[in-house]
Write an enzyme that holds these catalytic residues in place. Structure first.
Site, PDB file in Angstrom:
ATOM      1  N   PRO A  92       0.786  -1.231   0.000  1.00 50.45           N
ATOM      2  CA  PRO A  92       0.000   0.000   0.000  1.00 50.45           C
ATOM      3  C   PRO A  92       0.824   1.290   0.000  1.00 50.45           C
ATOM      4  O   PRO A  92       1.855   1.380   0.657  1.00 50.45           O
ATOM      5  CB  PRO A  92      -0.826  -0.104   1.290  1.00 50.45           C
ATOM      6  CG  PRO A  92      -0.117  -1.084   2.141  1.00 50.45           C
ATOM      7  CD  PRO A  92       0.534  -2.049   1.194  1.00 50.45           C
ATOM      8  N   ASN A  93       0.324   2.236  -0.766  1.00 47.42           N
ATOM      9  CA  ASN A  93       0.852   3.601  -0.892  1.00 47.42           C
ATOM     10  C   ASN A  93       2.133   3.698  -1.708  1.00 47.42           C
ATOM     11  O   ASN A  93       2.590   4.809  -1.994  1.00 47.42           O
ATOM     12  CB  ASN A  93       1.057   4.259   0.488  1.00 47.42           C
ATOM     13  CG  ASN A  93      -0.240   4.436   1.232  1.00 47.42           C
ATOM     14  OD1 ASN A  93      -1.196   4.982   0.679  1.00 47.42           O
ATOM     15  ND2 ASN A  93      -0.326   3.947   2.456  1.00 47.42           N
TER      16      ASN A  93
ATOM     17  N   ARG B 102       5.600  12.200  -3.201  1.00 44.33           N
ATOM     18  CA  ARG B 102       5.567  12.738  -1.839  1.00 44.33           C
ATOM     19  C   ARG B 102       6.697  12.131  -1.019  1.00 44.33           C
ATOM     20  O   ARG B 102       7.180  11.056  -1.333  1.00 44.33           O
ATOM     21  CB  ARG B 102       4.239  12.407  -1.152  1.00 44.33           C
ATOM     22  CG  ARG B 102       3.045  13.073  -1.791  1.00 44.33           C
ATOM     23  CD  ARG B 102       1.789  12.811  -0.978  1.00 44.33           C
ATOM     24  NE  ARG B 102       0.638  13.470  -1.571  1.00 44.33           N
ATOM     25  CZ  ARG B 102      -0.095  12.976  -2.556  1.00 44.33           C
ATOM     26  NH1 ARG B 102       0.186  11.792  -3.037  1.00 44.33           N
ATOM     27  NH2 ARG B 102      -1.124  13.636  -3.044  1.00 44.33           N
TER      28      ARG B 102
ATOM     29  N   TYR C 110      11.644   8.326   1.012  1.00 50.70           N
ATOM     30  CA  TYR C 110      11.484   7.230   0.048  1.00 50.70           C
ATOM     31  C   TYR C 110      12.146   7.470  -1.317  1.00 50.70           C
ATOM     32  O   TYR C 110      12.050   6.611  -2.196  1.00 50.70           O
ATOM     33  CB  TYR C 110       9.998   6.919  -0.139  1.00 50.70           C
ATOM     34  CG  TYR C 110       9.330   6.474   1.150  1.00 50.70           C
ATOM     35  CD1 TYR C 110       9.770   5.344   1.820  1.00 50.70           C
ATOM     36  CD2 TYR C 110       8.276   7.196   1.707  1.00 50.70           C
ATOM     37  CE1 TYR C 110       9.191   4.935   3.000  1.00 50.70           C
ATOM     38  CE2 TYR C 110       7.669   6.798   2.889  1.00 50.70           C
ATOM     39  CZ  TYR C 110       8.136   5.670   3.526  1.00 50.70           C
ATOM     40  OH  TYR C 110       7.552   5.253   4.711  1.00 50.70           O
TER      41      TYR C 110
ATOM     42  N   ASN D  95       7.793  -5.808  -1.283  1.00 47.86           N
ATOM     43  CA  ASN D  95       7.806  -4.735  -0.293  1.00 47.86           C
ATOM     44  C   ASN D  95       6.377  -4.649   0.242  1.00 47.86           C
ATOM     45  O   ASN D  95       5.505  -4.051  -0.399  1.00 47.86           O
ATOM     46  CB  ASN D  95       8.226  -3.400  -0.918  1.00 47.86           C
ATOM     47  CG  ASN D  95       8.298  -2.298   0.131  1.00 47.86           C
ATOM     48  OD1 ASN D  95       7.833  -2.463   1.264  1.00 47.86           O
ATOM     49  ND2 ASN D  95       8.871  -1.157  -0.233  1.00 47.86           N
TER      50      ASN D  95
ATOM     51  N   ALA E 229       3.343  -0.907   4.744  1.00 50.69           N
ATOM     52  CA  ALA E 229       2.872  -0.882   6.141  1.00 50.69           C
ATOM     53  C   ALA E 229       2.315  -2.228   6.606  1.00 50.69           C
ATOM     54  O   ALA E 229       2.310  -2.513   7.814  1.00 50.69           O
ATOM     55  CB  ALA E 229       1.828   0.211   6.319  1.00 50.69           C
TER      56      ALA E 229
ATOM     57  N   ASP F  16       0.716 -15.563   6.579  1.00 54.00           N
ATOM     58  CA  ASP F  16       0.139 -16.894   6.427  1.00 54.00           C
ATOM     59  C   ASP F  16       0.082 -17.317   4.960  1.00 54.00           C
ATOM     60  O   ASP F  16       0.306 -18.488   4.628  1.00 54.00           O
ATOM     61  CB  ASP F  16      -1.271 -16.950   7.023  1.00 54.00           C
ATOM     62  CG  ASP F  16      -1.269 -16.989   8.547  1.00 54.00           C
ATOM     63  OD1 ASP F  16      -0.188 -17.169   9.143  1.00 54.00           O
ATOM     64  OD2 ASP F  16      -2.352 -16.822   9.150  1.00 54.00           O
TER      65      ASP F  16
ATOM     66  N   GLU G 197      12.043 -10.047   1.359  1.00 50.52           N
ATOM     67  CA  GLU G 197      11.340  -8.840   1.823  1.00 50.52           C
ATOM     68  C   GLU G 197      12.269  -7.646   1.623  1.00 50.52           C
ATOM     69  O   GLU G 197      13.426  -7.687   2.058  1.00 50.52           O
ATOM     70  CB  GLU G 197      11.005  -9.018   3.303  1.00 50.52           C
ATOM     71  CG  GLU G 197      10.401  -7.793   3.951  1.00 50.52           C
ATOM     72  CD  GLU G 197      10.276  -7.947   5.476  1.00 50.52           C
ATOM     73  OE1 GLU G 197      10.425  -9.078   6.013  1.00 50.52           O
ATOM     74  OE2 GLU G 197      10.061  -6.918   6.129  1.00 50.52           O
TER      75      GLU G 197
ATOM     76  N   HIS H 233      12.682  -3.203   1.678  1.00 44.47           N
ATOM     77  CA  HIS H 233      12.184  -1.879   2.073  1.00 44.47           C
ATOM     78  C   HIS H 233      13.134  -0.806   1.583  1.00 44.47           C
ATOM     79  O   HIS H 233      14.365  -0.990   1.647  1.00 44.47           O
ATOM     80  CB  HIS H 233      12.059  -1.774   3.599  1.00 44.47           C
ATOM     81  CG  HIS H 233      11.118  -2.777   4.178  1.00 44.47           C
ATOM     82  ND1 HIS H 233       9.749  -2.629   4.107  1.00 44.47           N
ATOM     83  CD2 HIS H 233      11.336  -3.964   4.775  1.00 44.47           C
ATOM     84  CE1 HIS H 233       9.180  -3.683   4.667  1.00 44.47           C
ATOM     85  NE2 HIS H 233      10.119  -4.515   5.073  1.00 44.47           N
ATOM     86  N   LEU H 234      12.561   0.284   1.158  1.00 38.98           N
ATOM     87  CA  LEU H 234      13.376   1.427   0.725  1.00 38.98           C
ATOM     88  C   LEU H 234      14.132   2.020   1.908  1.00 38.98           C
ATOM     89  O   LEU H 234      15.327   2.284   1.840  1.00 38.98           O
ATOM     90  CB  LEU H 234      12.458   2.498   0.107  1.00 38.98           C
ATOM     91  CG  LEU H 234      11.718   2.058  -1.162  1.00 38.98           C
ATOM     92  CD1 LEU H 234      10.429   2.843  -1.324  1.00 38.98           C
ATOM     93  CD2 LEU H 234      12.614   2.233  -2.372  1.00 38.98           C
TER      94      LEU H 234
ATOM     95  N   ARG I 186      13.854   3.598  12.318  1.00 43.37           N
ATOM     96  CA  ARG I 186      12.689   4.492  12.310  1.00 43.37           C
ATOM     97  C   ARG I 186      11.859   4.250  13.578  1.00 43.37           C
ATOM     98  O   ARG I 186      12.380   3.781  14.580  1.00 43.37           O
ATOM     99  CB  ARG I 186      11.891   4.280  11.010  1.00 43.37           C
ATOM    100  CG  ARG I 186      12.729   4.618   9.757  1.00 43.37           C
ATOM    101  CD  ARG I 186      11.925   4.515   8.487  1.00 43.37           C
ATOM    102  NE  ARG I 186      10.822   5.480   8.470  1.00 43.37           N
ATOM    103  CZ  ARG I 186       9.819   5.446   7.576  1.00 43.37           C
ATOM    104  NH1 ARG I 186       9.802   4.502   6.646  1.00 43.37           N
ATOM    105  NH2 ARG I 186       8.856   6.332   7.629  1.00 43.37           N
TER     106      ARG I 186
ATOM    107  N   ARG J  60       7.815   0.213  13.463  1.00 35.87           N
ATOM    108  CA  ARG J  60       8.323  -0.329  12.185  1.00 35.87           C
ATOM    109  C   ARG J  60       9.425  -1.369  12.409  1.00 35.87           C
ATOM    110  O   ARG J  60       9.929  -1.966  11.459  1.00 35.87           O
ATOM    111  CB  ARG J  60       8.864   0.800  11.292  1.00 35.87           C
ATOM    112  CG  ARG J  60       7.803   1.764  10.819  1.00 35.87           C
ATOM    113  CD  ARG J  60       8.361   2.738   9.798  1.00 35.87           C
ATOM    114  NE  ARG J  60       7.600   3.963   9.804  1.00 35.87           N
ATOM    115  CZ  ARG J  60       6.487   4.175   9.098  1.00 35.87           C
ATOM    116  NH1 ARG J  60       6.020   3.237   8.311  1.00 35.87           N
ATOM    117  NH2 ARG J  60       5.852   5.331   9.183  1.00 35.87           N
TER     118      ARG J  60
HETATM  119  O1  CA2 Z   1      10.690   1.645   3.551  1.00 32.90           O
HETATM  120  C1  CA2 Z   1       9.808   0.990   2.988  1.00 32.90           C
HETATM  121  O2  CA2 Z   1       9.928   0.529   1.854  1.00 32.90           O
HETATM  122  C2  CA2 Z   1       8.467   0.792   3.693  1.00 32.90           C
HETATM  123  O3  CA2 Z   1       7.999  -0.516   3.364  1.00 32.90           O
HETATM  124  C3  CA2 Z   1       7.538   1.848   3.149  1.00 32.90           C
HETATM  125  C4  CA2 Z   1       6.184   1.857   3.839  1.00 32.90           C
HETATM  126  C5  CA2 Z   1       6.331   1.897   5.351  1.00 32.90           C
HETATM  127  O4  CA2 Z   1       5.068   1.789   5.967  1.00 32.90           O
HETATM  128  C6  CA2 Z   1       7.230   0.785   5.851  1.00 32.90           C
HETATM  129  O5  CA2 Z   1       7.371   0.920   7.245  1.00 32.90           O
HETATM  130  C7  CA2 Z   1       8.598   0.870   5.205  1.00 32.90           C
HETATM  131  C8  CA2 Z   1       5.359   3.079   3.402  1.00 32.90           C
HETATM  132  C9  CA2 Z   1       5.125   3.149   1.929  1.00 32.90           C
HETATM  133  C10 CA2 Z   1       4.465   4.445   1.644  1.00 32.90           C
HETATM  134  O6  CA2 Z   1       5.052   5.003   0.484  1.00 32.90           O
HETATM  135  C11 CA2 Z   1       4.896   6.336   0.276  1.00 32.90           C
HETATM  136  C12 CA2 Z   1       5.506   6.843  -0.831  1.00 32.90           C
HETATM  137  C13 CA2 Z   1       5.414   8.168  -1.113  1.00 32.90           C
HETATM  138  C14 CA2 Z   1       4.681   8.997  -0.289  1.00 32.90           C
HETATM  139  C15 CA2 Z   1       4.067   8.478   0.825  1.00 32.90           C
HETATM  140  C16 CA2 Z   1       4.164   7.141   1.112  1.00 32.90           C
END
Ligand code: CA2
Length: 145
Positions: free
Chosen positions: A9-10, A17, A22, A73, A76, A86, A97, A99-100, A106, A110
């Protein structure tokens, strides 16, 4: 070798943003870089992004027919989703897995990953390079296991 790349998600908002956390690359940019690396390695990628937990679970279940591994990835959902864990456990495909950001430097919430215990490994903190390193790691894991 067919591999599934899953974005949670996101992540569709990448590059628009919060570039300080990120980076400035879009999800499409990352997918293009992954595709180039896949050609170099000799594997085939299928990409899927969803903001919905259920759709991600469906994609994991569907991967069981045809895919050899999953690069994911979970965003959240990393920190909350027993259902995704599961599903990964049920299909039994190797998952890396990624993550950026470095989730361990953090917020406390997280620091826990529901996914890590069922993943081959976790790569975080290297921006879009986390995906590239993750793809290499997954490819080599499957090739030499
Ligand atoms: O660092 C990562 O890749 C995360 O998986 C990114 C997630 C965060 O919840 C994890 O803790 C770490 C959030 C992705 C949201 O991506 C956005 C990108 C641009 C603007 C806002 C959110």
């Amino acid at each position: 070798m067919k591999l599934l790349v899953l974005h949670g998600p996101n992540l569709n908002l990448l590059g628009t943003r919060e570039p300080g956390i990120y980076g400035s690359q879009t999800l499409a940019d990352i997918n293009v870089s992954l595709e180039k690396l896949a050609v170099e390695l000799g594997c085939t990628l299928t990409f899927f992004q969803s903001n919905s937990e259920g759709e991600l679970i469906d994609a994991i279940q569907n991967a069981a027919s045809g895919c050899r591994g999953i690069l994911m990835n979970p965003a959240a959902y990393t920190h909350t989703s027993i259902a995704i864990r599961d599903a990964l456990s049920a299909v039994g495909l190797p998952c890396v897995e990624v993550h950026l950001s470095n989730i361990h430097r953090r917020e406390m919430f997280r620091h826990t990953s529901m996914i890590a215990p069922v993943a081959v490994g976790q790569i975080c903190g290297f921006g879009s390079d986390s995906y590239m390193l993750g793809l290499r790691a997954l490819f080599n894991y499957i090739k030499f296991q």
